[in-house]
Design a protein around this motif. Structure first.
Motif, mmCIF file in Angstrom:
data_model
loop_
_atom_site.group_PDB
_atom_site.id
_atom_site.type_symbol
_atom_site.label_atom_id
_atom_site.label_comp_id
_atom_site.label_asym_id
_atom_site.label_seq_id
_atom_site.Cartn_x
_atom_site.Cartn_y
_atom_site.Cartn_z
ATOM 1 N N ILE A 13 0.848 -1.183 0.000
ATOM 2 C CA ILE A 13 0.000 0.000 0.000
ATOM 3 C C ILE A 13 0.890 1.242 0.000
ATOM 4 O O ILE A 13 1.802 1.354 0.814
ATOM 5 C CB ILE A 13 -0.925 0.042 1.239
ATOM 6 C CG1 ILE A 13 -1.739 -1.240 1.346
ATOM 7 C CG2 ILE A 13 -1.838 1.262 1.186
ATOM 8 C CD1 ILE A 13 -2.689 -1.468 0.206
ATOM 9 N N ASP A 189 0.981 8.217 2.445
ATOM 10 C CA ASP A 189 0.599 6.799 2.546
ATOM 11 C C ASP A 189 0.047 6.424 3.915
ATOM 12 O O ASP A 189 -0.523 5.345 4.079
ATOM 13 C CB ASP A 189 1.815 5.909 2.242
ATOM 14 C CG ASP A 189 2.338 6.092 0.829
ATOM 15 O OD1 ASP A 189 1.577 6.616 -0.003
ATOM 16 O OD2 ASP A 189 3.495 5.716 0.570
ATOM 17 N N LYS A 196 -6.668 0.751 5.252
ATOM 18 C CA LYS A 196 -6.547 -0.663 4.864
ATOM 19 C C LYS A 196 -6.566 -1.559 6.104
ATOM 20 O O LYS A 196 -7.298 -2.569 6.156
ATOM 21 C CB LYS A 196 -5.240 -0.868 4.093
ATOM 22 C CG LYS A 196 -4.853 -2.328 3.834
ATOM 23 C CD LYS A 196 -5.840 -3.018 2.909
ATOM 24 C CE LYS A 196 -5.287 -4.329 2.367
ATOM 25 N NZ LYS A 196 -4.885 -5.298 3.418
#
Length: 414
Positions: A13, A189, A196
């Motif tokens: 990710i 991020d 997530k």
């Protein structure tokens, strides 16, 4: 596969430049048999890169073995890596293959390579250079064809200086270096990873996913994350399980962000009063004392001049050398002119008697402002190192953070 396909396959990710660069290098080096050294802080996800290298290489159908060198006791690590013969030591009841023999034709990932004992480093160097090794308790040389990928969170240059790691092995492992950026350098991020993890834990524990308010998101971005992705995942799981409310605000999330000293301090903006002094070390304090002394001298000069003008003090006689010394240049290069008439300072008279004043001197005082001197020193240091602020800060004896603040405060253009 392109970059996004690789991320999807390996569950990566993020879209930061440093992360994308690391993946790109891993894919490019995969078809070769070059050794790779992956560096990065603990918890950044270094273990994913060897998998990308192995799965993108011609060895993907061979064995892939991951070994944590720091988790194996020093007394048994040679046996684990290279195997042993029966009776080689107490408890060796039968022959045993080591990881390098088992991984023949494949890839072996040596995590925490910086923890490897020096004796084992010699054995590993021989494997890398000649593809040969000897089992513990044996004299027979065995061959192996293994791709070695290593990882460490240790500063290897420092370990070499301290004699904890062999320099020749370091350069042999570091044929291709890959650096994984820490989470604090991947600001864009952080929230993607949090979301997530929140969705994953919601599915696992069969509960609604937690959401963050704007102030909570801001706290996540400003925190330094010393434990990187591993720490973020751990905190997300704690909040998901413990908190009853599914919307998490800044006050709630602060309870889960542990306090760390030094570089691991949360980067929280406060409204505390400015400290009385910004000087952080002895050199800065010395500068301040010198500047204060120069300001005091300047005031003294003005006071003496004022007394001489108002009270008609004569600069001749036994005290003339004291007056001259007071007004000499700071480099001590004042040379009295013996042919010049002594200067007499008289009381002010009416305009019609101005012609009676003898020689007069105009004393031009240099600027002794602390701010001006600071600006001058900062500019000189930046000029000396061609604008490199880190070296300039070392030269000035101040922290790089203090130098940045002063450049901004004084609007110094570099």
């Amino acid at each position: 596969m392109d970059l996004q396909q690789i991320k999807q396959r390996f569950g990566i990710i993020g879209n930061s430049f440093g992360l994308n660069r690391a993946i790109d290098v891993a894919v490019q080096v995969a078809p070769t048999d070059l050794s790779v050294l992956i560096t990065g802080e603990s918890g950044t996800g270094k273990e994913v890169m060897p998998q990308i290298i192995h799965q993108s290489s011609a060895r993907k159908h061979g064995s892939y073995i991951a070994v944590n060198c720091g988790a194996i006791p020093e007394g048994t690590i040679d046996s684990e890596l290279f195997g042993h013969e029966k009776g080689a030591f107490t408890g060796a009841l039968s022959d045993r293959k080591g990881y390098f023999e088992e991984a023949n034709g494949g890839t072996i990932f040596l995590d925490e390579i910086g923890e490897l004992p020096l004796n084992t480093q010699v054995r590993l160097l021989r494997v890398l250079e000649a593809g040969e090794f000897i089992k513990v308790g044996s004299s027979k040389v065995l061959k192996t064809d293994v791709r070695v990928v290593a990882a460490t969170n240790v500063k290897m240059e420092q370990a070499i200086k301290e004699g904890k790691f062999r320099e020749d092995l370091y350069y042999r492992l570091n044929s291709v270096p890959i650096s994984i950026p820490p989470l604090r350098e991947r600001a864009d991020d952080i929230y993607l990873l949090f979301r997530k993890f929140a969705n994953d834990f919601a599915t696992r524990y069969r509960m609604p996913a937690i959401r963050l308010t704007n102030d909570a998101k801001e706290l996540l971005l400003r925190y330094r994350w010393p434990g990187n992705i591993r720490q973020l995942k751990n905190i997300t799981e704690q909040i998901s399980v413990i908190e009853q409310q599914r919307e998490i605000n800044g006050e709630t999330i602060t309870k889960y962000l542990p306090y760390h000293s030094g570089d691991n301090l949360p980067a929280i903006i406060t409204d505390h009063k400015k400290e009385e002094s910004d000087f952080s070390n002895e050199r800065e304090i010395l500068y301040k004392v010198l500047f204060d002394m120069k300001n005091d001298m300047n005031d003294l000069k003005k006071l003496v001049l004022d007394l001489m003008e108002n009270d008609g003090v004569n600069a001749q006689g036994e005290h003339a050398h004291i007056i001259q010394k007071l007004y000499q240049s700071e480099d001590g290069d004042f040379v009295p002119d013996n042919n010049r008439q002594p200067v007499t300072y008289q009381q002010p008279v009416h305009e019609e008697h101005h012609e009676s004043i003898q020689d007069t001197e105009e004393f031009v005082e240099e600027s002794l402002s602390l701010a001006d001197k600071e600006i001058e020193l900062i500019k000189k240091a930046l000029d000396k190192y061609n604008g490199r602020r880190k070296q300039a800060a070392v030269e000035l004896g101040i922290s790089e953070r203090t130098l940045y603040r002063k450049i901004k405060e004084y609007q110094i253009e570099r």
